[in-house]
Write an enzyme that holds these catalytic residues in place. Structure first.
Site, short mmCIF file in Angstrom:
data_model
loop_
_atom_site.label_atom_id
_atom_site.label_comp_id
_atom_site.label_asym_id
_atom_site.label_seq_id
_atom_site.Cartn_x
_atom_site.Cartn_y
_atom_site.Cartn_z
N CYS A 12 -12.80 23.66 40.86
CA CYS A 12 -12.11 23.98 42.12
C CYS A 12 -11.84 22.71 42.91
O CYS A 12 -10.76 22.53 43.49
CB CYS A 12 -12.93 24.97 42.95
SG CYS A 12 -14.57 24.36 43.41
N CYS A 34 20.98 43.57 23.81
CA CYS A 34 20.49 42.69 22.74
C CYS A 34 21.07 41.29 22.95
O CYS A 34 22.28 41.11 23.01
CB CYS A 34 20.90 43.25 21.38
SG CYS A 34 20.41 42.15 20.04
N CYS A 74 -7.91 27.45 43.77
CA CYS A 74 -9.34 27.38 43.42
C CYS A 74 -9.86 28.72 42.91
O CYS A 74 -10.61 28.78 41.93
CB CYS A 74 -10.16 26.91 44.62
SG CYS A 74 -10.04 27.99 46.06
N CYS A 131 -4.08 28.60 49.38
CA CYS A 131 -3.03 28.67 48.36
C CYS A 131 -3.48 29.49 47.15
O CYS A 131 -2.66 29.99 46.40
CB CYS A 131 -2.62 27.27 47.91
SG CYS A 131 -3.89 26.41 46.97
N ASN A 188 22.77 50.46 24.24
CA ASN A 188 22.17 49.14 24.12
C ASN A 188 23.18 48.10 24.57
O ASN A 188 24.02 47.64 23.80
CB ASN A 188 21.72 48.91 22.67
CG ASN A 188 21.12 47.53 22.46
OD1 ASN A 188 21.19 46.67 23.33
ND2 ASN A 188 20.53 47.31 21.29
N CYS A 237 -19.29 23.13 38.37
CA CYS A 237 -18.44 22.54 37.33
C CYS A 237 -17.40 21.59 37.93
O CYS A 237 -16.85 20.75 37.24
CB CYS A 237 -17.76 23.62 36.51
SG CYS A 237 -16.59 24.62 37.45
N ASN A 291 15.58 44.84 27.91
CA ASN A 291 15.69 44.38 26.55
C ASN A 291 15.07 42.99 26.52
O ASN A 291 14.52 42.54 27.52
CB ASN A 291 17.17 44.35 26.11
CG ASN A 291 17.29 44.58 24.60
OD1 ASN A 291 16.60 43.90 23.82
ND2 ASN A 291 18.11 45.51 24.19
N ASN A 323 12.26 37.58 18.29
CA ASN A 323 12.99 38.09 17.14
C ASN A 323 14.46 37.71 17.23
O ASN A 323 14.99 37.51 18.33
CB ASN A 323 12.84 39.61 17.02
CG ASN A 323 13.88 40.36 17.84
OD1 ASN A 323 14.96 40.68 17.37
ND2 ASN A 323 13.55 40.63 19.11
C1 LIG Z 1 12.08 42.98 16.26
C2 LIG Z 1 12.71 43.67 17.42
C3 LIG Z 1 13.86 44.42 17.24
C4 LIG Z 1 14.46 45.07 18.32
N1 LIG Z 1 15.56 45.83 18.11
C5 LIG Z 1 16.14 46.50 19.14
C6 LIG Z 1 17.25 47.36 18.93
O1 LIG Z 1 17.72 47.58 17.81
N2 LIG Z 1 17.78 47.97 20.03
C7 LIG Z 1 17.28 47.80 21.29
O2 LIG Z 1 17.79 48.39 22.25
N3 LIG Z 1 16.22 46.98 21.51
C8 LIG Z 1 15.65 46.34 20.47
N4 LIG Z 1 14.53 45.57 20.68
C9 LIG Z 1 14.00 45.41 22.05
C10 LIG Z 1 12.85 46.39 22.35
O3 LIG Z 1 13.26 47.73 22.27
C11 LIG Z 1 12.25 46.13 23.75
O4 LIG Z 1 13.26 46.32 24.71
C12 LIG Z 1 11.67 44.73 23.90
O5 LIG Z 1 11.04 44.32 22.71
C13 LIG Z 1 10.68 44.62 25.06
O6 LIG Z 1 9.58 45.50 24.89
P1 LIG Z 1 8.12 45.03 24.29
O7 LIG Z 1 7.68 43.87 25.09
O8 LIG Z 1 7.28 46.25 24.37
O9 LIG Z 1 8.40 44.64 22.87
C14 LIG Z 1 13.91 44.93 19.61
C15 LIG Z 1 12.73 44.19 19.79
C16 LIG Z 1 12.12 43.56 18.72
C17 LIG Z 1 10.87 42.78 18.94
#
Ligand SMILES: Cc1cc2nc3c(=O)[nH]c(=O)nc-3n(C[C@H](O)[C@H](O)[C@H](O)COP(=O)(O)O)c2cc1C
Length: 403
Positions: free
Chosen positions: A352, A141, A387, A384, A138, A349, A206, A79
């Site tokens: 491995c 982001c 296989c 490792c 937050n 198959c 995040n 996103n």
């Molecule tokens: C479309 C979208 C919008 C998001 N908006 C915010 C937001 O406004 N504030 C925030 O802290 N995280 C935001 N996030 C992050 C999510 O809260 C979360 O940390 C992240 O998606 C990972 O979790 P998930 O794998 O369950 O989605 C957003 C995620 C997505 C996909």
């Protein structure tokens, strides 16, 4: 009859009826949505991030992308969405309404502002006084906001983590959690900085900064906004290993609770996060994909798992795996196993054999069209595991301990 396990937990002094929270994201965009989610059974929710009214927010069209669908399950989501567009006043009204109707659910207000102490102080005071149980800062982001000095721009700098956590703590009437970004070299340092600045908890992760793809016919990057794109935030099942690594590192480095986020879509994912030390879990993408109703399966799955294993409460499993996550240098170098192929299960198959021959230790003997099962040369096998991972038949290749 088995006793129903206790799913309640404490989080910074607040009671949680189950460890499943909606993370700050589209499913928590309005008070009406959060109330609907609470009715479905979510233990708590973090509001979509609230910012000062003076900060402009743009919702690009479009702003989502995906990579890979396996068995109709989403693998990775991208996103380039920003935070909530809605005025602080609207949120205050709705927070009061949510808490009036659902006093026992955990409501967390997510905040973001420019790195000015007075802005964070004002926002933290206003939103905490509206009646949320906790705040989440937050600082993570990774798109749009950092270009304007917010989100991950702050979470990537210890000096700003310290300054903004202190500012929010100064005026907040409720516990403060700091949401961290995985887009740093050392997330443990960032978590420790938040703790030292007075944070009551951390949350991670995040989204992970990435580029989901390119349309090879139009040459446009995805998601395309009028022909162009930018780096975006990855979420969903594929980011779970990154989230788990971050949460484990934070749990090892701090002694305040950490809320686990990243790629959780099933009760098993949640159990894994709890085992590595998460106090609870937050979910976003799985709900965007399948709706609030998934909480029923999450709650039932966790409860069944606990009673099957003989645990009386969710708190008994929290952090159980953490002591087993250690430095590479502390792993047992004398531990030796070799692969062992079950002749009855082998479907001849040759997968491995090919993998071991071209990327391993040439330790598998196999003659195509001979109708003979593949065989391991134990002298050559270096264990490792290629296989065992590549073999399409479950349980066909196992380990034999030799030291
Ligand atoms: C479309 C979208 C919008 C998001 N908006 C915010 C937001 O406004 N504030 C925030 O802290 N995280 C935001 N996030 C992050 C999510 O809260 C979360 O940390 C992240 O998606 C990972 O979790 P998930 O794998 O369950 O989605 C957003 C995620 C997505 C996909």
């Amino acid at each position: 009859m088995a006793i129903k396990p206790d799913l309640t937990t404490k989080f910074c002094g607040c009671e949680l009826e189950n460890p499943f929270l909606l993370s700050s994201a589209p499913p928590t965009c309005t008070g009406e949505m959060i109330q609907r989610a609470f009715k479905e059974g979510w233990g708590g929710a973090v509001t979509k991030t609230i910012k000062p009214d003076k900060t402009p927010v743009y919702d690009l069209k479009n702003r989502f992308g995906i990579m890979g669908l396996e068995d109709k399950q989403l693998v990775l989501f991208e996103n380039i969405e920003e935070v909530s567009k809605r005025p602080v006043g609207t949120w205050i009204k709705e927070i009061k309404e949510i808490k009036k109707n659902f006093p026992d659910k955990l409501l967390i207000g997510s905040l973001m502002a420019e790195p000015k102490e007075e802005d964070w102080e004002t926002l933290a005071r206003t939103v905490s006084e509206a009646g949320v149980d906790m705040l989440e800062l937050n600082l993570g982001c990774p798109h749009g906001m950092p270009e304007r000095g917010m989100g991950a721009f702050c979470g990537q700098r210890p000096d700003l983590i310290e300054k903004l956590t202190k500012a929010a703590k100064k005026t907040s009437s409720v516990p403060v959690m700091v949401k961290l970004t995985p887009n740093v070299a050392d997330i443990a340092l960032m978590a420790k900085t938040a703790q030292d600045a007075g944070a009551d908890a951390t949350s991670a992760i995040n989204t992970v900064l990435g580029l989901i793809g390119v349309d090879i016919n139009t040459f446009e990057p995805k998601p395309t906004v009028d022909g162009k794109s930018t780096f975006g935030g990855m979420s969903g099942p594929a980011v779970k290993p990154i989230g788990m690594r971050c949460v484990a590192q934070i749990a090892q480095a701090t002694n305040i609770p950490v809320s686990g986020i990243g790629g959780i879509s099933t009760w098993k994912d949640a159990v894994e996060y709890l085992l590595i030390g998460a106090a609870n879990v937050q979910v976003c993408t799985a709900v965007m994909w399948r709706g609030y109703r998934i909480v029923g399966d999450l709650v039932d799955g966790l409860a069944n798992y606990l009673s099957d294993k003989g645990f009386k409460s969710v708190t008994e499993i929290q952090g159980k795996t953490l002591p087993k996550i250690t430095a590479w240098s502390k792993l047992n170098k004398d531990y030796k196993v070799v692969a062992s192929i079950n002749k009855e299960k082998c479907i001849k198959c040759g997968v491995c054999f090919i993998d071991c021959n071209d990327a391993g230790y040439q330790a598998i003997k196999f003659e195509p069209n001979s109708n003979k099962a593949a065989e391991v040369d134990e002298e050559k096998c270096d264990a490792c595991s290629l296989c065992t991972i590549a073999c399409p038949v479950p349980g066909c290749i196992s380990w034999k301990r030799v030291q």
